[in-house]
Structure formats: structure tokens, C-alpha cells
Design an enzyme around this catalytic site. Structure first.
Site, PDB file in Angstrom:
ATOM      1  CD  GLU A   1      -0.128  17.471  12.135  1.00 38.78           C
ATOM      2  OE1 GLU A   1       0.299  18.234  11.223  1.00 38.78           O
ATOM      3  OE2 GLU A   1      -1.282  18.236  12.493  1.00 38.78           O
TER       4      GLU A   1
ATOM      5  CD  GLN B   1       3.497  16.835   8.955  1.00 36.57           C
ATOM      6  OE1 GLN B   1       3.589  15.615   9.249  1.00 36.57           O
ATOM      7  NE2 GLN B   1       2.429  17.603   8.988  1.00 36.57           N
TER       8      GLN B   1
ATOM      9  CD  GLU C   1       3.475  23.424   9.831  1.00 36.05           C
ATOM     10  OE1 GLU C   1       2.529  23.459   8.723  1.00 36.05           O
ATOM     11  OE2 GLU C   1       2.779  23.311  10.992  1.00 36.05           O
TER      12      GLU C   1
ATOM     13  CE1 TYR D   1       3.711  22.453   4.328  1.00 36.85           C
ATOM     14  CE2 TYR D   1       2.236  24.013   5.220  1.00 36.85           C
ATOM     15  CZ  TYR D   1       3.040  22.890   5.399  1.00 36.85           C
ATOM     16  OH  TYR D   1       3.191  22.007   6.697  1.00 36.85           O
TER      17      TYR D   1
ATOM     18  CD  GLU E   1      -0.663  26.215  10.011  1.00 37.37           C
ATOM     19  OE1 GLU E   1      -1.821  26.012   9.822  1.00 37.37           O
ATOM     20  OE2 GLU E   1       0.191  26.561   9.229  1.00 37.37           O
TER      21      GLU E   1
ATOM     22  CG  ASN F   1      -3.778  22.119  11.344  1.00 39.31           C
ATOM     23  OD1 ASN F   1      -3.261  23.293  11.459  1.00 39.31           O
ATOM     24  ND2 ASN F   1      -4.380  21.802  10.169  1.00 39.31           N
TER      25      ASN F   1
END
Ligand code: AHR
Length: 498
Positions: A26, A348, A291, A243, A172, A71
């Protein structure tokens, strides 16, 4: 106190899609700037790509990388990142409160991914963008020539179309933290209409609709049902994100979190199949777990970062031995569901909650979690076999019936090899394991790799990059068609048999 596993090549869960070992980069923190891209670094090539980082990535054999967010993407104008670099704007980046200089963008990423040996999973902006930008970016990236956007790509020096196959419809979109967050109905309609025109531009692409940001969302799993109601005929995958952390230092529970991940997958499969029935559809919706990771170490430090910097050190979790065990269990959870999870992205890849860390201008090294990820990616190709397991179990305040043994076997017919991935969750005791390989004609142990440490909080740092790394000293040995091994306390094991 012992455990057993039956490995039978006729009990197949599924062929494993290689993309199960995908990752994610990202525009956040030092993932791009100072991570994969650092012109002027002694290890940088002519493009500014760090060769030391590329080497570490190549060893992971990452098949696909999601980009550019996260995001970040929900406020991103992809057009800011194309064309001559000196004409690209710097923008306020509202998701992570930084300044984005746009010196690295679509064409650079596609080119870099090719050098890294990975394919690209592109996420489009459905926060501030809509249907028009959705079709334009596909035309720019994938249309051969003879149109405004495809000719612009050619003008930017990329004659051949990029052929980006897999596209995420936003990120998201249920989260209030998201730029341009939406209700399930708002998102479902926008995703369906975007999907439609994107596939009109390039019918060969595959699309991922956003599921919930996590099980913790109040709108889960109604979000999934509503989104699928709108998008079922237009998309190929539904996304999942999760997560885990160990903020209250309850390691026994932390190690059991992968059971939650499996439960999450089962619930999403059920929701997809409910919608299949409702729609009288022949199509089976597949899952993209795009993710997943451990993320909690950096939470406090991130609160102290001043806004509007370029590439500050955000989300720089320093991973411990126990985190590597959780990542190992999560990989096994994905493999157990390889019949429905076709894409997954460790979130990531570099510096940002990542297996690979760098110093600006300095070294690059592998964190603890690098190793289970590498082992699974390198040795876990082929067919996932049904894990017929017997294991003693334990309870914690939050989770009950956690098996001490977490395991799965992968059969690689081409190589004539079986690989058993196994975590011993027991924090105090070794676990003797018997693996019954009755369906195989031969049974010879090639190697037994072990990742372990006397200190579960041990981590790799620039000063001590090799503090936690795997060794070949496992004691797995064949006894007829049984492999017997001792799994040391709190260890990750890779037993390869031929
Ligand atoms: O991976 C870090 C962030 O986690 C991503 O930007 C977002 O999608 C998720 O909340």
C-alpha cells in the site's frame, strides 16, 4: 500427550491456487518510498527499485501483489501517478495523514512487479471515484491501443497492455474510517455497475467485491449478504480481512486465533452459498482473503507520528517468534479452506506490518513471520489434503478446544513430495507426532525444518537480523510408512517427505 495425522493422497480438499500466497503493498508509511523504491540507495537499480528488497521478495515466490491500497486507495487518483514524474502532483493523503508525492504509480508498480516475479492485483478507488474512472483505468491498463486511454499508456512508454487480471472493487467500504464509506446498498450498487463496465472494457478480468472489514463490524455479515445480492452475477470473489494481536499478552489465546479465522471463512462461505441458492445461480462465489496478518505492535507508536510527512515510519510492527507461530497457524487455516479461498494476501510485504524490513539508505532483513510465509509459499504448492488429526486440546478464557497441534499436508504430485506444516501450540511441552502415510509407496524424510526460539518475544532487527531463523535440526524420521517427529514446544515445523 501425543498427536497423530493421517495423510492420504486420495483425500483432497482442493488444488491450491498459487495466489493463496499473495501479498500486499500500500502507499502507506515506508512500503513504497524507502521500501521497494528508493532511488539513490546503494542497492537501487536504474529504476530506483531496491535490489536487496527484490531478492528477499523473490525468495518468497510471491505470486500476486495487491496494490495501491488499502485505505489509501479510497482517496487516490490513479492519474496522479502516471506520466512524467516531474509533473506529478503532491497530494494530502487523508487515510494515513501523509503527503503522497506520486513518484511511483501504476506503470512503475506493474514494471516492478514483473521484476519481482509477481502479478498485480489492482484495487480501484470506489470511495471518491465511480463508474467512469473504473472503466477508464481498465482501458488505460489493459486495452491494446487505438483509444484515448490506451494510447496515453503507450505514450507513457508502455506499448504492450499490462494485462492486469485481478481487480478489487474498492477497499473496506463498510468502515467509517474509509474515505467515502458507504452503506451495503450504496456500495453494492456502485460495485455492480463498476464491475459491469470494467468487464465490458476487458471481459478477461476477474473482480473482487468488498466483504466486511472484519468480523468485528456491526454490519457483518448482513453487509456480505446485501453486497452479494447486488453483485453476485458480476463478481468472482468476495473479500475477507482479519488481523490478530496480543496486546494483553495472553499467548495461549493468541495462538488459538486461527480457529476464529476458520470460523470466519466458514460463515462467509455459508453467506455466499445462501446467495447462490437465492439467485438460483450456477456460479460458486470464491473468496479472496486479501488482508491477513498479526498487527498490534505499532499501534501506540503510530499515534505519535506528526501528520503530513512523506513516508513516515507507520505500522512498523517488529514481529516476534510467537507472531510467526500465529502466522503459521493462519497459513494452515487458509490451506484448510483452499477449496474456497483462491486468493489471499499477507498484509503487507515491506516495512508496513511486513515480513521484510528496511532502513532508509541501509539494510533489508527478514522478520520472524517471513519464514512460515516463505515455507508455505515454496513448499505448499499442489493439493491440500484433508487433515485427519488427533490432538490433545486446551481451553483459554476466550477460546475452547484449541488443538495443541495445528497441521495440514500438501501433496505435490509433480515433485513426488508431501510437505507437512505443523505448529505445536503448547508453550511448555514438546509434542510427539505420528504421521501415517499409508497411501504412499515410499516414505523418506527429505528435511525437517524448525522455527523456534528460547524466547517467544525474540525478534529480528537491523542489529540482529538472524536472531530467529529456521534450522534443519528437526528429528522427523520414517519408520515404515509412519513418520515420527518431536515437535518442540512453541515451534513451526516443515516436514518434507518423498
Ligand atoms: O493493511 C493496513 C490497513 O488495514 C489497510 O489499509 C486497510 O484496508 C485495513 O484496515
Amino acid at each position: 500427550h501425543k498427536a497423530s495425522l493421517i495423510v492420504d493422497k486420495d483425500f483432497v480438499i482442493s488444488q491450491i491456487d498459487d495466489r493463496l500466497y499473495g501479498s500486499f503493498i500500500e502507499h502507506l508509511g515506508r512500503a513504497v518510498y524507502g521500501g521497494i523504491y528508493e532511488p539513490g540507495h546503494p542497492q537501487a537499480d536504474e529504476q530506483g527499485y531496491r535490489k536487496d528488497v527484490l531478492d528477499l521478495i523473490r525468495q518468497l515466490r510471491v505470486p500476486i501483489i495487491r496494490y495501491p491500497g488499502g485505505n489509501f486507495v479510497s482517496g487516490y487518483d490513479w492519474k496522479d501517478g502516471i506520466g512524467p514524474k516531474d509533473q506529478r502532483p503532491s497530494r494530502l493523503e487523508l487515510a494515513w495523514r501523509t503527503v503522497e508525492p506520486n513518484q511511483f504509480g501504476l506503470n512503475e508498480f506493474v514494471d516492478w512487479a514483473r521484476v519481482a516475479g509477481s502479478s498485480v492485483m489492482w484495487a480501484i478507488n470506489l470511495g471518491t471515484h465511480g463508474v467512469d474512472e473504473a472503466r477508464n483505468i481498465v482501458e488505460y491498463a489493459n486495452h491494446p491501443s487505438g483509444s484515448y486511454w490506451s494510447d496515453m499508456r503507450i505514450g507513457h512508454g508502455f506499448k504492450e497492455p499490462h494485462g492486469i487480471k485481478t481487480w478489487c472493487l474498492g477497499n473496506e467500504m463498510d468502515g467509517p474510517w474509509q474515505i467515502g464509506a458507504k452503506t451495503a446498498t450504496e456500495y453494492g450498487r456502485l460495485a455492480a455497475e463498476s464491475a459491469k463496465v470494467m468487464k465490458w472494457v476487458d471481459p478477461s478480468i476477474e473482480l473482487v467485491a468488498c466483504g466486511s472489514s472484519g468480523k468485528f463490524m456491526a454490519t457483518y455479515p448482513e453487509w456480505e449478504a446485501t453486497v452479494l445480492d447486488h453483485t453476485y452475477d458480476h463478481v468472482d470473489y468476495l473479500s475477507l480481512h482479519t488481523y490478530y494481536g496480543n496486546a494483553d499478552n495472553d499467548t495461549a489465546t493468541f495462538l488459538g486465533r486461527s480457529l476464529e479465522m476458520e470460523d470466519f471463512i466458514r460463515s462467509i462461505v455459508a453467506t455466499c452459498d445462501y446467495m447462490k441458492a437465492k439467485k438460483r445461480s450456477k456460479k460458486k462465489m470464491q473468496l479472496s482473503f486479501d488482508e491477513w496478518n498479526v498487527w498490534f505492535h505499532s499501534n501506540d507508536a503510530d499515534k505519535k507520528i506528526d501528520p503530513w510527512q512523506i513516508a513516515p515510519p507507520q505500522l512498523e510492527d517488529v514481529y516476534t517468534m510467537e507472531d510467526a507461530l500465529v502466522v503459521g497457524c493462519m497459513l494452515i487455516a487458509l490451506l484448510k479452506n483452499a477449496d474456497r479461498v483462491k486468493v489471499a494476501c499477507l498484509a503487507q510485504l515491506v516495512n508496513v506490518i511486513a515480513p521484510i524490513m528496511t532502513e532508509n539508505g541501509g539494510a533489508a532483513w527478514a522478520q520472524t513471520i517471513y519464514y512460515p510465509y516463505m515455507h508455505a509459499s515454496v513448499f505448499g504448492r499442489g493439493q491440500a489434503l484433508v487433515p485427519l488429526v488427533q490432538s490433545p486440546k486446551y481451553d483459554t478464557k476466550e477460546i475452547t478446544d484449541i488443538p495443541y497441534l495445528e497441521t495440514i499436508a500438501v501433496y505435490n504430485e509433480e515433485a513426488g513430495e508431501v510437505t507437512i506444516f505443523a505448529v505445536n501450540r503448547d508453550l511448555d511441552n514438546a509434542l510427539p507426532l505420528d504421521v501415517d502415510l499409508r497411501s504412499f509407496r515410499s516414505c523418506e524424510v527429505i528435511s525437517h525444518l524448525v522455527l523456534e526460539s528460547g524466547d517467544l518475544k525474540a525478534a529480528n532487527t537491523a542489529a540482529r537480523p538472524d536472531r530467529v531463523k529456521p534450522h534443519e535440526g528437526g528429528n522427523a524420521a520414517a519408520d515404515g510408512f509412519t513418520v515420527r517427529a518431536q515437535l518442540n514446544r512453541a515451534s513451526w515445523n516443515v516436514i518434507r517427505v518423498r
